[in-house]
Design a protein around this motif. Structure first.
Motif, PDB file in Angstrom:
ATOM      1  N   GLY A 163      16.175   4.920  23.779  1.00  0.00           N
ATOM      2  CA  GLY A 163      16.104   4.049  24.943  1.00  0.00           C
ATOM      3  C   GLY A 163      15.489   4.755  26.142  1.00  0.00           C
ATOM      4  O   GLY A 163      14.907   4.128  27.016  1.00  0.00           O
ATOM      5  N   THR A 164      15.631   6.077  26.180  1.00  0.00           N
ATOM      6  CA  THR A 164      15.080   6.883  27.272  1.00  0.00           C
ATOM      7  C   THR A 164      14.253   8.016  26.668  1.00  0.00           C
ATOM      8  O   THR A 164      14.170   8.155  25.458  1.00  0.00           O
TER       9      THR A 164
ATOM     10  N   VAL B  51       3.495   7.181  24.295  1.00  0.00           N
ATOM     11  CA  VAL B  51       4.251   6.942  23.071  1.00  0.00           C
ATOM     12  C   VAL B  51       5.727   7.210  23.365  1.00  0.00           C
ATOM     13  O   VAL B  51       6.065   8.271  23.895  1.00  0.00           O
ATOM     14  N   PRO B  52       6.630   6.284  23.028  1.00  0.00           N
ATOM     15  CA  PRO B  52       8.054   6.505  23.309  1.00  0.00           C
ATOM     16  C   PRO B  52       8.639   7.659  22.495  1.00  0.00           C
ATOM     17  O   PRO B  52       8.196   7.938  21.385  1.00  0.00           O
ATOM     18  N   CYS B  53       9.640   8.311  23.057  1.00  0.00           N
ATOM     19  CA  CYS B  53      10.337   9.379  22.344  1.00  0.00           C
ATOM     20  C   CYS B  53      11.141   8.787  21.192  1.00  0.00           C
ATOM     21  O   CYS B  53      11.507   7.611  21.204  1.00  0.00           O
ATOM     22  N   HIS B  54      11.431   9.645  20.213  1.00  0.00           N
ATOM     23  CA  HIS B  54      12.221   9.203  19.067  1.00  0.00           C
ATOM     24  C   HIS B  54      13.114  10.342  18.589  1.00  0.00           C
ATOM     25  O   HIS B  54      12.880  11.508  18.891  1.00  0.00           O
ATOM     26  N   ASP B  55      14.151   9.990  17.856  1.00  0.00           N
ATOM     27  CA  ASP B  55      15.037  10.954  17.210  1.00  0.00           C
ATOM     28  C   ASP B  55      14.927  10.742  15.715  1.00  0.00           C
ATOM     29  O   ASP B  55      15.464   9.774  15.170  1.00  0.00           O
ATOM     30  N   GLU B  56      14.185  11.612  15.056  1.00  0.00           N
ATOM     31  CA  GLU B  56      13.992  11.543  13.608  1.00  0.00           C
ATOM     32  C   GLU B  56      13.535  10.156  13.157  1.00  0.00           C
ATOM     33  O   GLU B  56      14.061   9.582  12.212  1.00  0.00           O
ATOM     34  N   GLY B  57      12.602   9.590  13.879  1.00  0.00           N
ATOM     35  CA  GLY B  57      12.028   8.298  13.524  1.00  0.00           C
ATOM     36  C   GLY B  57      12.659   7.104  14.215  1.00  0.00           C
ATOM     37  O   GLY B  57      12.092   6.018  14.230  1.00  0.00           O
TER      38      GLY B  57
END
Length: 101
Positions: free
Chosen positions: A86-87, A76-82
């Motif tokens: 890109g990395t 699962v890709p990382c996210h910042d508050e939803g």
């Protein structure tokens, strides 16, 4: 066993030879298209690189480790508050390194 150039090589020996390589080489490179266990290359000249592309390291970390910062599972890709990043987060790289060791 894999037959190459007429001589079979047991998987245990093959694994020992690959152990010196960067663990990120275990996944295909999304940047240059290098196959798994093959070195990255420059797209313009085809020159082989000693280290994998950052995109390949990111893909490897995403496939092999959970992210302690955004609490996502492997693949699962990382996210910042939803919002998708890109990395991956730096802590995910550390987690992947610990898992590979």
């Amino acid at each position: 066993m894999t037959a190459r150039y007429g001589a079979p090589m047991p998987e245990s020996i093959r694994h020992a030879l690959r152990a010196k390589a960067d663990p990120a080489r275990g996944v295909p490179c999304p940047h240059c298209g290098a196959a798994a266990h093959r070195p990255c290359r420059l797209r313009s000249t085809g020159l082989l690189l000693a280290k994998p592309h950052p995109q390949r390291r990111s893909a490897w970390a995403q496939l092999s480790a959970c992210c302690p910062e955004c609490q996502v599972e492997p693949t699962v890709p990382c996210h910042d508050e939803g919002r998708a990043r890109g990395t991956v987060h730096a802590r995910r790289y550390q987690e992947a390194e610990e898992t590979a060791a």
